[in-house]
Design an enzyme around this catalytic site. Structure first.
Site, PDB file in Angstrom:
ATOM      1  N   CYS A  69      22.097  47.777   5.153  1.00 49.67           N
ATOM      2  CA  CYS A  69      22.954  48.690   5.913  1.00 49.67           C
ATOM      3  C   CYS A  69      23.600  47.854   7.014  1.00 49.67           C
ATOM      4  O   CYS A  69      22.905  47.362   7.903  1.00 49.67           O
ATOM      5  CB  CYS A  69      22.114  49.816   6.515  1.00 49.67           C
ATOM      6  N   CYS A 102      30.474  53.133   7.866  1.00 51.28           N
ATOM      7  CA  CYS A 102      29.525  52.455   6.978  1.00 51.28           C
ATOM      8  C   CYS A 102      29.901  50.976   6.963  1.00 51.28           C
ATOM      9  O   CYS A 102      31.005  50.615   6.529  1.00 51.28           O
ATOM     10  CB  CYS A 102      29.584  53.049   5.570  1.00 51.28           C
TER      11      CYS A 102
HETATM   12  N1  LIG Z   1      23.789  54.631   2.161  1.00 52.19           N
HETATM   13  C1  LIG Z   1      23.714  53.256   1.761  1.00 52.19           C
HETATM   14  C2  LIG Z   1      22.917  52.405   2.693  1.00 52.19           C
HETATM   15  C3  LIG Z   1      23.415  52.430   4.115  1.00 52.19           C
HETATM   16  C4  LIG Z   1      24.745  51.707   4.343  1.00 52.19           C
HETATM   17  C5  LIG Z   1      25.088  51.650   5.824  1.00 52.19           C
HETATM   18  N2  LIG Z   1      25.443  52.882   6.417  1.00 52.19           N
HETATM   19  C6  LIG Z   1      26.012  50.529   6.260  1.00 52.19           C
HETATM   20  O1  LIG Z   1      26.448  50.557   7.432  1.00 52.19           O
HETATM   21  O2  LIG Z   1      26.221  49.579   5.524  1.00 52.19           O
HETATM   22  C7  LIG Z   1      23.109  53.140   0.346  1.00 52.19           C
HETATM   23  O3  LIG Z   1      22.138  53.847   0.038  1.00 52.19           O
HETATM   24  O4  LIG Z   1      23.615  52.351  -0.455  1.00 52.19           O
END
Ligand SMILES: N[C@@H](CCC[C@H](N)C(=O)O)C(=O)O
EC number: 5.1.1.7
Length: 246
Positions: free
Chosen positions: A69, A191
């Site tokens: 993440c 994200c």
């Molecule tokens: N939801 C994603 C993992 C988290 C990603 C994150 N928010 C970021 O900032 O990169 C998954 O399950 O692939």
């Protein structure tokens, strides 16, 4: 038990450290609940590691485990530094590999894991997509208007390809992104690995250079840099509060 809530560009996390390495999925579901818990997109638990500054265990708000993440790494690095668990330049182990982060006041830069293209360009549902792993898998489509973001379409693509889903608009050398996140099962305010995936796609299409400003839904500014096929992700993080819950 003491928990700290962080926001990294609007992507929010509950963070704590423990000597116990175990499965924290149920804690993630409870703590991330926005009605009955602290409320967050993810839970990060720092545990000791014999070789690196620490190891992290990352969970989405639905309790699913994720290898990486991007925003979480920046929040976690700031937490580790301010709690005396690491110096301002640190290395820690994630499910995607070793991450290096540098903290300078509230600005944190992370060197992401090497991106891997999982699927070359393809057409689906009237959009052109590609899939890249920037720590976790991301579908990316470049659009002219971010209002093209569609929750139902994003959800369909997410389950069909088991990836996060990003719509990106490129304007004046800047990248604007909206992301549907796996494990949150909806759009988040930002994200990090998604922004990196969109930046990489725009860079490979010659739409932006090797450094670009990237703006997620929260409109906070991030800087993405590509150096020797490695991506660096930099921006502000905010400690929201620390609380104790029995
Ligand atoms: N939801 C994603 C993992 C988290 C990603 C994150 N928010 C970021 O900032 O990169 C998954 O399950 O692939």
């Amino acid at each position: 038990m003491t928990y700290t809530k962080y926001s990294a560009s609007g992507n929010d996390f509950v963070i704590f450290h423990s000597f116990i390495k175990k499965d924290y999925s149920q804690e993630a579901i409870k703590l991330c609940n926005r009605t009955e818990g602290i409320g967050a997109d993810g839970l990060i638990v720092l545990v000791p590691h014999e070789k690196y500054d620490f190891e992290w265990l990352f969970y989405n708000s639905d309790g699913s485990h994720a290898a990486m993440c991007g925003n979480g790494t920046r929040a976690c690095a700031h937490y580790a530094y301010t709690n005396g668990l690491a110096s301002s330049k640190m290395q820690f182990l994630t499910g995607a590999g070793v991450i290096e982060s540098t903290v300078e006041e509230n600005i944190v830069e992370t060197q992401l894991t090497k991106p891997v293209i999982l699927k070359e360009e393809f057409e689906q549902e009237g959009f052109t997509w590609y899939i890249v792993d920037t720590g976790v898998p991301h579908l990316v489509t470049i659009v002219e208007d971010l209002e093209k973001y569609d929750h139902n379409l994003a959800s369909k693509m997410r389950y069909e390809h088991n990836a996060n889903v990003n719509f990106a608009k490129i304007q004046d050398g800047k990248v604007y992104v909206r992301t549907y996140e796996r494990g949150v099962e909806g759009e988040t305010l930002a994200c990090g690995t998604g922004m990196a995936a969109c930046f990489l796609r725009a860079n490979s299409l010659g739409l932006v250079g090797n450094i670009a400003k990237v703006y997620p839904k929260s409109k906070e500014e991030l800087t993405l840099t590509k150096k020797d096929e490695t991506l660096y992700f930099k921006g502000a993080v905010k400690k929201v509060f620390t609380t104790s819950i029995n």
